[in-house]
Structures are given as C-alpha cells and as structure tokens.
Design an enzyme around this catalytic site. Structure first.
Site, PDB file in Angstrom:
ATOM      1  N   GLU A   1      13.850 -15.995  16.180  1.00  0.00           N
ATOM      2  CA  GLU A   1      15.264 -16.657  17.145  1.00  0.00           C
ATOM      3  C   GLU A   1      16.377 -16.062  16.480  1.00  0.00           C
ATOM      4  O   GLU A   1      17.448 -16.045  16.707  1.00  0.00           O
ATOM      5  CB  GLU A   1      15.151 -18.079  17.386  1.00  0.00           C
ATOM      6  CG  GLU A   1      13.922 -18.388  18.513  1.00  0.00           C
ATOM      7  CD  GLU A   1      14.511 -18.215  20.009  1.00  0.00           C
ATOM      8  OE1 GLU A   1      15.595 -18.539  20.179  1.00  0.00           O
ATOM      9  OE2 GLU A   1      13.998 -17.488  20.737  1.00  0.00           O
TER      10      GLU A   1
ATOM     11  N   TYR B   1      29.208 -20.444  30.338  1.00  0.00           N
ATOM     12  CA  TYR B   1      29.714 -19.078  30.487  1.00  0.00           C
ATOM     13  C   TYR B   1      30.239 -18.867  31.882  1.00  0.00           C
ATOM     14  O   TYR B   1      31.128 -18.074  32.031  1.00  0.00           O
ATOM     15  CB  TYR B   1      28.152 -18.110  30.440  1.00  0.00           C
ATOM     16  CG  TYR B   1      27.260 -18.702  29.401  1.00  0.00           C
ATOM     17  CD1 TYR B   1      27.678 -19.106  28.324  1.00  0.00           C
ATOM     18  CD2 TYR B   1      25.858 -18.400  29.533  1.00  0.00           C
ATOM     19  CE1 TYR B   1      26.724 -19.747  27.138  1.00  0.00           C
ATOM     20  CE2 TYR B   1      24.893 -18.917  28.640  1.00  0.00           C
ATOM     21  CZ  TYR B   1      25.222 -19.425  27.433  1.00  0.00           C
ATOM     22  OH  TYR B   1      24.329 -19.748  26.424  1.00  0.00           O
TER      23      TYR B   1
ATOM     24  N   GLU C   1      27.498 -33.641  33.421  1.00  0.00           N
ATOM     25  CA  GLU C   1      26.183 -33.593  34.556  1.00  0.00           C
ATOM     26  C   GLU C   1      25.716 -35.068  34.589  1.00  0.00           C
ATOM     27  O   GLU C   1      26.109 -36.024  34.001  1.00  0.00           O
ATOM     28  CB  GLU C   1      25.063 -32.768  34.052  1.00  0.00           C
ATOM     29  CG  GLU C   1      24.464 -33.229  32.510  1.00  0.00           C
ATOM     30  CD  GLU C   1      23.442 -32.429  31.858  1.00  0.00           C
ATOM     31  OE1 GLU C   1      23.316 -31.351  32.319  1.00  0.00           O
ATOM     32  OE2 GLU C   1      22.693 -32.703  31.098  1.00  0.00           O
TER      33      GLU C   1
ATOM     34  N   HIS D   1      17.714 -31.088  31.473  1.00  0.00           N
ATOM     35  CA  HIS D   1      18.267 -31.810  30.091  1.00  0.00           C
ATOM     36  C   HIS D   1      17.723 -32.930  30.048  1.00  0.00           C
ATOM     37  O   HIS D   1      17.638 -33.834  31.058  1.00  0.00           O
ATOM     38  CB  HIS D   1      19.598 -31.611  30.114  1.00  0.00           C
ATOM     39  CG  HIS D   1      20.208 -30.564  29.773  1.00  0.00           C
ATOM     40  ND1 HIS D   1      21.509 -30.201  29.858  1.00  0.00           N
ATOM     41  CD2 HIS D   1      19.937 -29.310  29.382  1.00  0.00           C
ATOM     42  CE1 HIS D   1      22.165 -28.928  29.446  1.00  0.00           C
ATOM     43  NE2 HIS D   1      20.901 -28.352  29.111  1.00  0.00           N
TER      44      HIS D   1
END
Length: 290
Positions: free
Chosen positions: A20, A159, A209, A248
C-alpha cells in the site's frame, strides 16, 4: 494559503516499503508531493522509490527534517505508528489505515493530546492542496486549484464534491478527508475552522454522515463565529436502516439527533446551505459564490 499541507511540507511515509505504502507513495511522488523518505523498521539505510528508508520516525526527522507523515501501517500496529510520529515531533499525522481497534485509538488519541501535532484520520483518504501536495489516496487529477475548501467524512464523496466544484469552473484550496471512525483526530468543527480561517478559502463544502454529533458541533461553532463565508452541507446515509453500522464504523445512529434529517435541520438552523443530494453540491456552491 492552504491548510495542513503545501509544497513546503516535508513528508515521510510510514509503512513505506509495504504494498500500500509503495503504490500510493509512487502516486504522490508523481503528483509532485515533496516526499523526503519513508520508515520501515529493519530496512533503514536502504533506498526505495529513490528515497531514503529509515528505521524510526525520529531518525527521519533528524536526517531529512520531516514535519508531516502519512501512515500505511497495518491496523494492529497503526496506533503505535501514530504515537511514534507524535513523539518524534511530526506536526501533521495523516492516517489512512482502516480498521484500527477502537481501544488502540483511545490510547493513541490520549497520548498525542499534549503533543504539538494534528492527527487526520484514521480511515481517511488524506489531505490535498491541489498543485502543491497530495498526501493521501485521492485521485489527484480530479482536484484543481481554487478557493473552495472541502471537509468530508467520506473519501468518495470528497472526490465527487471536488469534481462538481471544478465542473462549475471553480477550484479547491485544500480538501480534508477526516475519516469515518468513531475516534478520529481532527473533528468536522476543527477542519471547518481551519478552512474558515484560511484567507484564500471563500466557501466551505462540509460533507457529513449519520451518527455522532460532529456536524452539529461544527454548525454551532459556525453560527457563533459570525463568519460571512458560506458553507454548503450534505449528510450521507438518509436511507440507512436505523441501528445498523453502514461502512464507516462511526456511522451508526444512536438517537433521534444523529439521523440525517435531524442533522440537516440543525445545519439549516445555523446558517448552512444544505443540499439533499450529493449531485447538487457543485451547483449550490456556484449559487452561493455568486
């Protein structure tokens, strides 16, 4: 002006030689980010992607003057990596790692409280100041320089918001992905505050959220601040079933105040321009800017 990262930031990658770390470090270097080295214990003295590898963060601070770190360390060791960076004097610690045990994050967040540093994340896409530094996993080509700041719990919606802002002929000062875990370093309020206080940021996009109180805290701070800079807000998770964690770990509705509807109501009452769909973000920003 930008916040958190810019072309002068001296950035190291913790977990540099892992798959990664390698993949994203390559992308960051290609973007033009000032990566000055990386840390992988036991591999100090080697070179990787043309940059020096150090055994410890303090060695990287001493040898190359690192002031910012991005962490790609596996979940079991990531909290230790955060504490090591704070100990070594790193000022901005951006933690991408997802799935760090909550008990570990309790220890890490308490540990770094009295140290002069700022933690972004964990479980976040990172921070980007377009044209200067991409310290994260976001697609750099989406972001163009401008005067709109973005704060988001969601990576993909960061994004999406940036893309919409750019399509309206505008651009981004800095986009901050704060992460979606129950315990994160920098809250929505703190990130919004950074951008509101940045002279070049003229408008802020705040994406939240369901679950928790972060957006309500930010909205209350915004009203009390008396700032004339507009904020465009969106809350994800309106259709999520009650009581179930959605992706999440922080996105779980605990009571009537942390549903999407309740959050949007609070935000509107505190002067934030709320949209009901992420598809409306760009147009709303354009509208409030004119």
């Amino acid at each position: 002006m930008s916040v958190l990262v810019n072309k002068d930031s001296k950035i190291i990658v913790q977990g540099f030689t892992g798959s990664e770390g390698t993949f994203h470090a390559e992308q960051m270097i290609e973007y033009g980010t000032n990566i000055v080295g990386g840390v992988t214990p036991g591999k100090g003295g080697q070179e990787h992607l043309g940059k020096p590898v150090f055994n410890t963060v303090s060695e990287a601070v001493e040898k190359v003057g690192a002031d910012t770190s991005i962490i790609f360390v596996p979940p079991a060791f990531a909290a230790d990596a955060i504490m090591e960076a704070a100990d070594a004097g790193i000022k901005v610690i951006i933690t991408i790692t997802e799935g760090i045990p909550v008990a570990d994050m309790v220890i890490a967040s308490n540990y770094i409280k009295d140290r002069n540093c700022r933690l972004i994340g964990p479980n976040c896409p990172g921070v980007i100041t377009p044209g200067e530094a991409k310290v994260g996993i976001m697609p750099g080509f989406v972001f163009k320089k401008g005067n709109i700041g973005i704060v988001s719990k969601s990576g993909t919606l960061t994004y999406e918001a940036a893309d919409q802002v750019v399509r309206q002929g505008l651009g981004i000062t800095t986009a901050i992905g704060i992460g979606g875990d129950p315990i994160i370093g920098t809250t929505t309020k703190e990130a919004v505050e950074l951008l509101i206080n940045d002279p070049e940021t003229e408008c802020v996009v705040m994406i939240g959220e369901i679950g928790g109180q972060l957006e309500a805290d930010a909205a209350k701070w915004y009203k009390e601040s008396g700032s004339k800079k507009p904020i465009v807000g969106f809350i994800a998770g309106e259709t999520a079933p009650a009581g179930r964690t959605m992706g999440h770990a922080g996105a779980i509705v605990g009571g009537s105040d942390d549903t999407a509807q309740a959050k949007k109501k609070i935000m509107r009452e505190h002067g934030i321009h709320v949209v009901d769909s992420p598809a409306e973000i760009g147009a709303k920003v354009k509208e409030v800017m004119s």
